[in-house]
Design a protein around this motif. Structure first.
Motif, PDB file in Angstrom:
ATOM      1  N   LEU A 186    -104.202  67.968   6.811  1.00  0.00           N
ATOM      2  CA  LEU A 186    -103.922  68.636   8.080  1.00  0.00           C
ATOM      3  C   LEU A 186    -102.524  68.283   8.580  1.00  0.00           C
ATOM      4  CD1 LEU A 186    -105.402  70.415  10.129  1.00  0.00           C
ATOM      5  CD2 LEU A 186    -106.057  68.360  11.333  1.00  0.00           C
ATOM      6  N   LYS A 187    -102.194  66.993   8.506  1.00  0.00           N
ATOM      7  CA  LYS A 187    -100.860  66.561   8.940  1.00  0.00           C
ATOM      8  C   LYS A 187     -99.785  67.287   8.136  1.00  0.00           C
ATOM      9  CE  LYS A 187    -101.766  61.903  10.590  1.00  0.00           C
ATOM     10  NZ  LYS A 187    -101.855  60.509  10.131  1.00  0.00           N
ATOM     11  N   ASP A 188     -99.978  67.282   6.815  1.00  0.00           N
ATOM     12  CA  ASP A 188     -98.984  67.942   5.961  1.00  0.00           C
ATOM     13  C   ASP A 188     -98.848  69.416   6.332  1.00  0.00           C
ATOM     14  OD1 ASP A 188     -98.695  65.567   4.737  1.00  0.00           O
ATOM     15  OD2 ASP A 188     -99.831  66.068   2.925  1.00  0.00           O
ATOM     16  N   GLU A 189    -100.008  70.053   6.570  1.00  0.00           N
ATOM     17  CA  GLU A 189     -99.964  71.479   6.892  1.00  0.00           C
ATOM     18  C   GLU A 189     -99.289  71.725   8.234  1.00  0.00           C
ATOM     19  OE1 GLU A 189    -100.336  74.229   5.338  1.00  0.00           O
ATOM     20  OE2 GLU A 189    -100.864  73.160   3.492  1.00  0.00           O
ATOM     21  N   ILE A 190     -99.556  70.843   9.187  1.00  0.00           N
ATOM     22  CA  ILE A 190     -98.934  71.013  10.502  1.00  0.00           C
ATOM     23  C   ILE A 190     -97.415  70.908  10.373  1.00  0.00           C
ATOM     24  CG2 ILE A 190     -98.609  69.924  12.763  1.00  0.00           C
ATOM     25  CD1 ILE A 190    -101.577  69.272  12.769  1.00  0.00           C
ATOM     26  N   LEU A 191     -96.964  69.905   9.627  1.00  0.00           N
ATOM     27  CA  LEU A 191     -95.517  69.750   9.428  1.00  0.00           C
ATOM     28  C   LEU A 191     -94.943  70.956   8.688  1.00  0.00           C
ATOM     29  CD1 LEU A 191     -95.429  65.952   8.574  1.00  0.00           C
ATOM     30  CD2 LEU A 191     -94.559  67.063  10.650  1.00  0.00           C
ATOM     31  N   HIS A 192     -95.703  71.421   7.719  1.00  0.00           N
ATOM     32  CA  HIS A 192     -95.266  72.568   6.933  1.00  0.00           C
ATOM     33  C   HIS A 192     -95.161  73.823   7.808  1.00  0.00           C
ATOM     34  CE1 HIS A 192     -94.588  74.798   3.308  1.00  0.00           C
ATOM     35  NE2 HIS A 192     -95.610  75.600   3.553  1.00  0.00           N
ATOM     36  N   LEU A 193     -96.148  73.984   8.689  1.00  0.00           N
ATOM     37  CA  LEU A 193     -96.136  75.147   9.574  1.00  0.00           C
ATOM     38  C   LEU A 193     -94.936  75.098  10.515  1.00  0.00           C
ATOM     39  CD1 LEU A 193     -99.936  75.383  10.375  1.00  0.00           C
ATOM     40  CD2 LEU A 193     -98.572  77.168   9.313  1.00  0.00           C
ATOM     41  N   ARG A 194     -94.590  73.906  10.957  1.00  0.00           N
ATOM     42  CA  ARG A 194     -93.425  73.804  11.833  1.00  0.00           C
ATOM     43  C   ARG A 194     -92.162  74.208  11.080  1.00  0.00           C
ATOM     44  NH1 ARG A 194     -91.159  68.224  13.959  1.00  0.00           N
ATOM     45  NH2 ARG A 194     -91.215  67.924  11.722  1.00  0.00           N
ATOM     46  N   LYS A 244     -91.947  76.334   8.897  1.00  0.00           N
ATOM     47  CA  LYS A 244     -91.916  77.787   8.792  1.00  0.00           C
ATOM     48  C   LYS A 244     -91.727  78.450  10.154  1.00  0.00           C
ATOM     49  CE  LYS A 244     -95.559  78.998   6.495  1.00  0.00           C
ATOM     50  NZ  LYS A 244     -96.532  79.643   5.603  1.00  0.00           N
ATOM     51  N   GLY A 245     -91.555  77.639  11.196  1.00  0.00           N
ATOM     52  CA  GLY A 245     -91.206  78.217  12.488  1.00  0.00           C
ATOM     53  C   GLY A 245     -92.301  78.205  13.532  1.00  0.00           C
ATOM     54  N   SER A 246     -93.471  77.693  13.183  1.00  0.00           N
ATOM     55  CA  SER A 246     -94.538  77.649  14.176  1.00  0.00           C
ATOM     56  C   SER A 246     -94.288  76.533  15.185  1.00  0.00           C
ATOM     57  CB  SER A 246     -95.891  77.393  13.510  1.00  0.00           C
ATOM     58  OG  SER A 246     -96.230  78.470  12.698  1.00  0.00           O
ATOM     59  N   THR A 247     -94.855  76.724  16.346  1.00  0.00           N
ATOM     60  CA  THR A 247     -94.798  75.699  17.365  1.00  0.00           C
ATOM     61  C   THR A 247     -96.204  75.138  17.513  1.00  0.00           C
ATOM     62  OG1 THR A 247     -93.146  77.039  18.450  1.00  0.00           O
ATOM     63  CG2 THR A 247     -94.118  75.256  19.748  1.00  0.00           C
ATOM     64  N   VAL A 248     -96.313  73.831  17.650  1.00  0.00           N
ATOM     65  CA  VAL A 248     -97.639  73.224  17.659  1.00  0.00           C
ATOM     66  C   VAL A 248     -97.823  72.358  18.906  1.00  0.00           C
ATOM     67  CG1 VAL A 248     -99.228  71.715  16.416  1.00  0.00           C
ATOM     68  CG2 VAL A 248     -97.622  73.135  15.136  1.00  0.00           C
ATOM     69  N   ILE A 249     -98.952  72.577  19.573  1.00  0.00           N
ATOM     70  CA  ILE A 249     -99.343  71.640  20.622  1.00  0.00           C
ATOM     71  C   ILE A 249    -100.543  70.903  20.086  1.00  0.00           C
ATOM     72  CG2 ILE A 249    -100.323  71.382  22.936  1.00  0.00           C
ATOM     73  CD1 ILE A 249     -98.971  73.903  23.745  1.00  0.00           C
ATOM     74  N   PHE A 250    -100.509  69.595  20.134  1.00  0.00           N
ATOM     75  CA  PHE A 250    -101.798  68.999  19.851  1.00  0.00           C
ATOM     76  C   PHE A 250    -102.130  67.830  20.729  1.00  0.00           C
ATOM     77  CE2 PHE A 250     -99.720  66.374  16.705  1.00  0.00           C
ATOM     78  CZ  PHE A 250    -100.537  65.269  16.561  1.00  0.00           C
ATOM     79  N   SER A 251    -103.385  67.797  21.074  1.00  0.00           N
ATOM     80  CA  SER A 251    -103.834  66.760  21.977  1.00  0.00           C
ATOM     81  C   SER A 251    -104.577  65.730  21.155  1.00  0.00           C
ATOM     82  CB  SER A 251    -104.765  67.353  23.028  1.00  0.00           C
ATOM     83  OG  SER A 251    -106.076  66.944  22.809  1.00  0.00           O
ATOM     84  N   THR A 252    -104.356  64.496  21.484  1.00  0.00           N
ATOM     85  CA  THR A 252    -104.986  63.450  20.685  1.00  0.00           C
ATOM     86  C   THR A 252    -104.927  62.138  21.440  1.00  0.00           C
ATOM     87  OG1 THR A 252    -104.934  62.337  18.548  1.00  0.00           O
ATOM     88  CG2 THR A 252    -102.811  62.817  19.541  1.00  0.00           C
TER      89      THR A 252
END
Lengths: 308, 440
Positions: free
Chosen positions: A169-177, A179-187
């Motif tokens: 999941l971490k890798d995918e989140i970084l990968h998505l960024r 590619k231009g995605s913006t991510v909010i995550f709560s934790t």
């Protein structure tokens, strides 16, 4: 700013869930929404997802006031998440994708891509109840990102994920960024915040108590503690102690090597380094910035004592 | 965004219609209804042991009145004490002591009945009374008043036939058929509302339990999700009704074809005769034909297309009224067990409607019938029971109007509970809590 939430206040019957909270999320960044349980993170996320509305304040996506069509540009993985147990994996994924505005054909095409990527094509015709929890989480992740939303929101994404899926999941989140995605995550998993977040906002008791880039925040919380490893025939501590505060020192296994931890609020690092150089050969020198975890605990504690 | 309701509706419809259980219930439900209707009658005949009565007749008048048959055996005894002892031996249903009447001309006959453990039912008692009464009448008339036996027989066999006819259509009316039809329609509505209502409830509960609902409401407004579910299930119901109507239509047409061609009926009837003969009774072919055409007339006497149309209206109305309430209950609770406390107030009006249904059918234009067919919570059942007997247009219009208002109100109320409830976990839900949600 891709997303701008301005002065959001939300009351429930018995308590105030959000009190004049504002956040701004830069396009292409990963934004961590932190806070203890019950602080109001999920409420804010639900407002951004238009699941509930704010009492006052507004949310702008790309400068536009939030409207229903914006849900197609957002992908949301809630903390409370699940799937229909009796439905086939493929039917279910297509259904969720259709709700996000994809056509059936488009959804299937993209799903095939992701299923190949995660090497789970064999599950296509299985029922969800036949899958393990970890497998279901992969499906949930895919259905969250399938419609290629500009903004991804993950609420406690790592809770309930096993370490392998967490890494994926971490890798995918970084990968998505990338590619231009913006991510909010709560934790409240602080180590992951240091690892992947660019910016954070800390919410405590329905108010925002801290925000900024992770780097800046850590620097601003600096207590000027430095660690130095240096070579010297004799213990340099005594000589150094004359000029600055030594917290601890020890002799390393290697010959004539010393690790010293010291606190020096008055000198900048260059000046400090110059002082230290006089007492030995510098091998390593770094400032010990507080961890996000320490900052989190310290801020929340201070906030509580201030109130009392 | 309307599109989203459609996507939800589609899923609700397809997942249900594709289920094996849907196909099975669709096929079995009519069978079940038939069994439910005829089972009591069947049981009554199957489970019956012949009853044996002891009779001590102090008057000596009634040996003719009691003749043993397949239903009841009668054993006459002289001595009361012996008879009582025999009753205690447990082989007899009851003992009848027919007291002496004092005077031969008295028109009163006292009977004491003794039983052991279980008292014979009201049917048995009224059989006995009428047998004794007939015999006493006969004795009084023939022996005391000197009426000729044939004359007495004639008077005794007096019977009345009443045929009713609609003055506008000129069709003969069969009250019994209408009664049956009213009952069936009322029950069907009740069943449908219950079955589909609880399916909605468990559907909502399922989404809450498996925690998918938050993902869905991030794409669909809660109201849209609820409506999609309600409409999807209504469509499932329509599909089911449609299948049954087609089946029913086929059945009627086939039987109509048979009745329409006289020769065929003769054949079938003739075939039937031999079978009937074995039963010890004679029905000739023409009686069979008459019966067939009678059935045809009966069916013709009720306006089936009109009733089916009304049925659909009231089914939809009643379903919408209750479905959203069921959805709200599903949203408010977290486990199946918790549903019962909130189900009760929803189901009470429905059950009440079923209870007063027989009352309504006995007096289809009475005040009970009127009010129950106006109140939206009971009108779908009550009005369906009334409709075969004919209801003025204005009443139907008013009742349907109120029903529409009713379901708009319940849908609104339910959606307010629903949107809060689906995202609420770990909270004990009380009525007060629900009220708070409504006012949010």
């Amino acid at each position: 700013m891709l997303l701008q939430a301005n002065n959001i206040t939300k009351n429930y019957a018995a308590h105030k869930a959000l009190d004049n909270v504002s956040i701004g999320v830069k396009e292409g960044s990963i934004f961590g929404l932190l806070g203890p349980n019950g602080a109001g993170k999920t409420t804010l996320i639900r407002i951004i997802n238009q699941i509930t509305g704010p009492d006052t304040g507004e949310v702008l996506l790309n400068g536009e006031k939030l409207q229903q069509r914006h849900i197609y540009q957002i992908g949301y993985l809630p903390e409370e998440r699940g799937l229909y147990k009796k439905m086939k994996v493929s039917e279910q994924s297509v259904y969720l994708a259709q709700l996000k505005g994809l056509s059936k054909r488009d959804a299937e095409k993209r799903l095939k891509f992701w299923f190949d990527k995660f090497e789970i094509s064999a599950w296509w015709n299985k029922k969800v109840e036949e899958l393990s929890k970890g497998m279901q989480q992969k499906i949930q992740f895919i259905t969250t990102v399938l419609h290629e939303p500009k903004l991804l929101i993950f609420d406690e994404p790592f809770s309930g994920f096993d370490p392998i899926n967490t890494q994926l999941l971490k890798d995918e989140i970084l990968h998505l960024r990338e590619k231009g995605s913006t991510v909010i995550f709560s934790t409240h998993n602080m180590s992951s915040v240091e690892e992947i977040c660019d910016y954070i906002a800390l919410i405590n008791k329905s108010r925002k108590v801290l925000d900024g880039s992770v780097e800046d925040i850590r620097r601003s919380f600096s207590s000027h503690i430095y660690e130095v490893i240096m070579g010297s025939d004799e213990n340099p501590s005594d000589a150094i102690r004359v000029q600055t505060d030594i917290l601890e020192s020890e002799k390393l296994e290697r010959k004539n090597m010393w690790r010293i931890r010291l606190q020096e609020p008055n000198l900048n690092s260059n000046a400090l380094l110059q002082t230290l150089m006089q007492h030995g050969t510098i091998v390593e020198f770094r400032e010990m910035l507080p961890s996000m975890n320490d900052i989190f605990i310290q801020t929340v504690k201070n906030d509580s004592t201030n109130e009392e | 965004m309307k599109n989203n309701i459609l996507v939800v509706l589609q899923r609700e419809y397809l997942t249900r219609v594709k289920k094996k259980s849907f196909i099975i219930t669709t096929l079995l439900m009519p069978l079940l209804m038939v069994i439910l209707m005829f089972a009591p009658a069947l049981l009554m005949n199957i489970g019956k042991d012949a009853k044996t009565f002891l009779i001590v007749d102090e008057t000596g008048l009634y040996s003719q009145a009691f003749t043993s048959d397949s239903k009841n055996n009668y054993v006459f005894m002289q001595d009361t004490v012996v008879a009582r002892d025999s009753l205690r031996s447990g082989n007899y249903t009851a003992m009848l002591l027919i007291h002496g009447r004092g005077s031969d001309t008295s028109n009163t006959q006292n009977i004491s009945m003794y039983y052991e453990q279980s008292e014979p039912g009201i049917d048995v008692i009224s059989d006995i009374k009428s047998a004794v009464k007939t015999q006493l009448q006969s004795v009084l008339m023939q022996q005391i008043e000197g009426v000729d036996e044939k004359v007495f027989e004639k008077i005794n066999r007096t019977h009345v036939e009443l045929s009713s006819q609609d003055i506008q259509t000129g069709l003969q009316s069969y009250v019994e058929v209408k009664t049956a039809f009213g009952f069936i329609c009322g029950f069907l509505i009740y069943f449908f509302v219950f079955i589909f209502g609880s399916q909605i409830m468990s559907g909502v509960l399922e989404e809450k339990q498996n925690r998918i609902v938050e993902v869905i409401v991030s794409s669909v407004k809660p109201m849209q999700l609820m409506l999609g579910k309600v409409l999807g299930l209504a469509l499932v119901g329509f599909t089911q009704i449609f299948i049954w109507v087609v089946f029913g239509f086929l059945l009627v047409t086939v039987s109509g074809l048979i009745a329409g061609s006289g020769v065929n009926v003769q054949d079938i009837a003739a075939g039937g005769v031999s079978a009937v003969n074995m039963g010890g009774q004679q029905i000739n072919a023409s009686a069979m034909t008459e019966m067939m055409s009678n059935i045809q007339n009966m069916i013709a006497s009720i306006n089936i297309p009109y009733l089916v149309l009304m049925f659909l209206f009231y089914f939809l109305g009643g379903y919408f009224l209750y479905a959203s309430l069921f959805a709200a209950v599903g949203a408010a609770v977290e486990t199946q067990e918790e549903t019962s406390q909130f189900m009760l107030p929803i189901t009470v009006p429905l059950i009440l409607a079923i209870i007063v249904m027989s009352n309504i059918i006995m007096e289809p234009s009475g005040p009970v019938a009127f009010w129950f067919s106006m109140i939206p919570f009971t009108s779908p059942v009550a009005m369906m029971a009334r409709l075969p007997f004919g209801v003025p247009i204005w009443e139907i219009a008013l009742s349907l109007g109120l029903l529409v208002l009713g379901f708009l109100l319940t849908t609104w109320l339910a959606s307010r509970i629903y949107r809060v409830g689906i995202l609420m976990y770990g909270k004990k839900i009380t009525w007060r809590e629900l009220w708070k949600w409504i006012r949010y």
